[in-house]
Design an enzyme around this catalytic site. Structure first.
Site, PDB file in Angstrom:
ATOM      1  N   GLU A 122     -52.643  10.444  12.097  1.00 31.13           N
ATOM      2  CA  GLU A 122     -51.281  10.969  12.191  1.00 31.13           C
ATOM      3  C   GLU A 122     -50.652  10.978  10.806  1.00 31.13           C
ATOM      4  OE1 GLU A 122     -49.377   8.462  15.039  1.00 31.13           O
ATOM      5  OE2 GLU A 122     -49.760   9.836  16.698  1.00 31.13           O
TER       6      GLU A 122
ATOM      7  N   ASP B 125     -47.093  36.579  13.148  1.00 33.00           N
ATOM      8  CA  ASP B 125     -48.150  35.929  13.923  1.00 33.00           C
ATOM      9  C   ASP B 125     -49.426  36.736  13.703  1.00 33.00           C
ATOM     10  OD1 ASP B 125     -49.932  34.944  15.719  1.00 33.00           O
ATOM     11  OD2 ASP B 125     -48.578  34.948  17.448  1.00 33.00           O
TER      12      ASP B 125
HETATM   13  C1  PLP Z   1     -54.456  34.346  20.481  1.00 38.02           C
HETATM   14  C2  PLP Z   1     -53.037  34.455  20.094  1.00 38.02           C
HETATM   15  C3  PLP Z   1     -52.197  33.343  20.093  1.00 38.02           C
HETATM   16  C4  PLP Z   1     -52.551  32.023  20.757  1.00 38.02           C
HETATM   17  O1  PLP Z   1     -53.640  31.404  20.304  1.00 38.02           O
HETATM   18  P1  PLP Z   1     -54.242  30.199  21.199  1.00 38.02           P
HETATM   19  O2  PLP Z   1     -55.169  29.523  20.242  1.00 38.02           O
HETATM   20  O3  PLP Z   1     -54.903  30.830  22.368  1.00 38.02           O
HETATM   21  O4  PLP Z   1     -53.116  29.330  21.598  1.00 38.02           O
HETATM   22  C5  PLP Z   1     -50.918  33.472  19.585  1.00 38.02           C
HETATM   23  N1  PLP Z   1     -50.478  34.652  19.129  1.00 38.02           N
HETATM   24  C6  PLP Z   1     -51.252  35.754  19.148  1.00 38.02           C
HETATM   25  C7  PLP Z   1     -50.699  37.023  18.617  1.00 38.02           C
HETATM   26  C8  PLP Z   1     -52.544  35.688  19.641  1.00 38.02           C
HETATM   27  O5  PLP Z   1     -53.275  36.796  19.684  1.00 38.02           O
END
Ligand code: PLP
Length: 421
Positions: free
Chosen positions: A62, A206
């Site tokens: 941590e 993202d």
């Molecule tokens: C796959 C994805 C996530 C989530 O990823 P996980 O590892 O499944 O939690 C978040 N944002 C976007 C745009 C994704 O394609």
């Protein structure tokens, strides 16, 4: 064992737990025998798997390197420091946090760094290509925040930047999120930056899906435009399952505190070491060639599917994935997914923008090229794959499934994923 490494011992697992050992073999066989076109999946290297299967999984750490709440962290500190340095170098980022357990956890932390419950966020609608964590009601993002959604234009099926600007002006969101899970075209990060600046919002990109293409220098990077970039490490990037966050130095403290201790407890040090292994792989010229081929293959597959009568949403792809509208062939996404599965072709049904069907049925499918490209397939193979999908989706009674599955096995035998010893 010839090396001093104490790691995966499959014989011991088979002896101790034949049930789970059998599943591991079954899953390996499943991946080898079919054509894997799930756009968010890939095949990691044995080196990444070795780090994942290591005793670093045992270590509690941590905190962050040099500032841990536990003793004995000298070795894992080095792994995390190397990983952070590689991420910063690869992406030209000022700061990197490799601790998020997943892409969803990375987004949770990124929102938490800038927002409190009740604040307004602006993200892309899930049915238009966004993600659950970009403001849907079933996720924290739509439940705890006032989520406003933009989409694509009905005529072009590209992001409606005018709508993004109008909604941003009207709602004054704390954060604007771009990126998604079913966006075949490039995103204009400069326009998002402009809009975020105009309304004083933080811009979160993202990049979960396409960050591997950025790592391979095959598409433009969001780093110069975004305040924060969240990502997964297991999609095109081809690392272990997990997440990561890149940000500007000014946000470093807020992001690190939001990941730990706000959103998570102890980091998965075996996964962080595996992320470091993957990031070194991504720095090699071979990875850049891979990223370029991923796009070439996705485009060849899309053209081939268009020739089969499946309409590419947004007119095609600039990335590793495509969305195909099946309405012209009179097949639903759910039917296509099942028929392809019977032929050994693994893909997913997917809503298309303005889909008249519910998500559980859907009018489209999503296909991606990361896995088939890792196993060495090229644009010539993609023409064959498109032909097989074209036959499979029309195979109403399953009469052709056996023949198609045999063709699939012949194709993957020439390009094995995880070659047999
Ligand atoms: C796959 C994805 C996530 C989530 O990823 P996980 O590892 O499944 O939690 C978040 N944002 C976007 C745009 C994704 O394609």
């Amino acid at each position: 064992m010839s090396t001093p490494f104490w790691g995966p011992d499959f014989d011991a697992l088979q002896q101790q737990d034949p049930d789970i050992a059998g599943i591991l073999l079954g899953e390996l066989e499943r991946a080898r025998e079919g054509i894997q076109l799930i756009a968010s999946e890939n095949f990691t290297s044995p080196a990444v798997l070795a780090a994942l299967g290591s005793t670093l999984s045992n270590k509690y750490a941590e905190g962050y390197p040099g500032r841990r709440y536990y003793g004995g962290c000298a070795e894992v500190d080095k792994a995390e420091e190397i990983g952070i340095a590689r991420a910063k170098e690869l992406f030209g980022a000022e700061h990197a946090n490799l601790q998020p357990h997943s892409g969803a956890s990375a987004n949770f932390a990124a929102y938490a760094a800038f927002c409190s419950p009740g604040d307004t966020i602006l993200g892309m609608a899930l049915p238009h290509g966004g993600h659950l964590t970009h403001g849907t009601k079933v996720s924290f993002s739509g439940k705890w925040f006032n989520a406003v959604a933009y989409g694509v234009r009905e005529d072009t099926e590209h992001i409606d930047y005018d709508e993004v600007r109008d909604l941003a002006r009207a709602n004054r969101p704390k954060i604007i999120v771009c990126g998604g899970s079913a966006i075949p075209r490039l995103i204009d990060f400069a326009v998002f930056r402009e809009i975020a600046d105009e309304v004083g919002a933080v811009l979160i990109v993202d990049a979960a899906h396409f960050i591997g293409l950025v790592a391979g220098k095959a598409i433009p990077s969001p780093i110069p435009y975004a305040d924060v970039v969240t990502m997964t490490t297991h999609k095109v990037l081809r690392g272990p399952r997990g997440g990561a966050i890149l940000c500007r130095d000014e946000h470093k403290k807020a992001i690190d505190k939001a990941v730990f201790p706000f959103a998570q407890g102890g980091p998965l040090m075996h996964a962080i070491a595996a992320k470091a292994v993957n990031l070194l792989e991504c720095q090699q010229p071979a990875y850049q060639a891979y990223a370029r081929q991923v796009i070439v293959n996705a485009q060849a597959l899309t053209e081939g599917l268009a020739a089969e009568g499946l309409r590419p949403v947004a007119g095609g792809t600039d990335t590793h994935l495509a969305l195909l509208d099946l309405r012209d062939v009179g097949v639903t996404g759910a039917q296509a997914e099942a028929r392809c599965d019977a032929a050994g072709i693994v893909l997913n049904k997917n809503a298309i923008p303005f889909d008249p069907q519910p998500p559980s049925v859907a009018s489209g499918i999503r296909v991606g090229s990361p896995s088939v490209t890792t196993q060495g397939m090229t644009e010539l193979d993609m023409k064959d794959v498109a032909g097989l999908i074209g036959q499979a989706v029309r195979d109403e009674d399953g009469a052709a499934a056996g023949e198609l599955a045999a063709a699939v096995r012949a194709l993957v035998a020439r390009h094995p994923a995880y070659p047999r010893p």
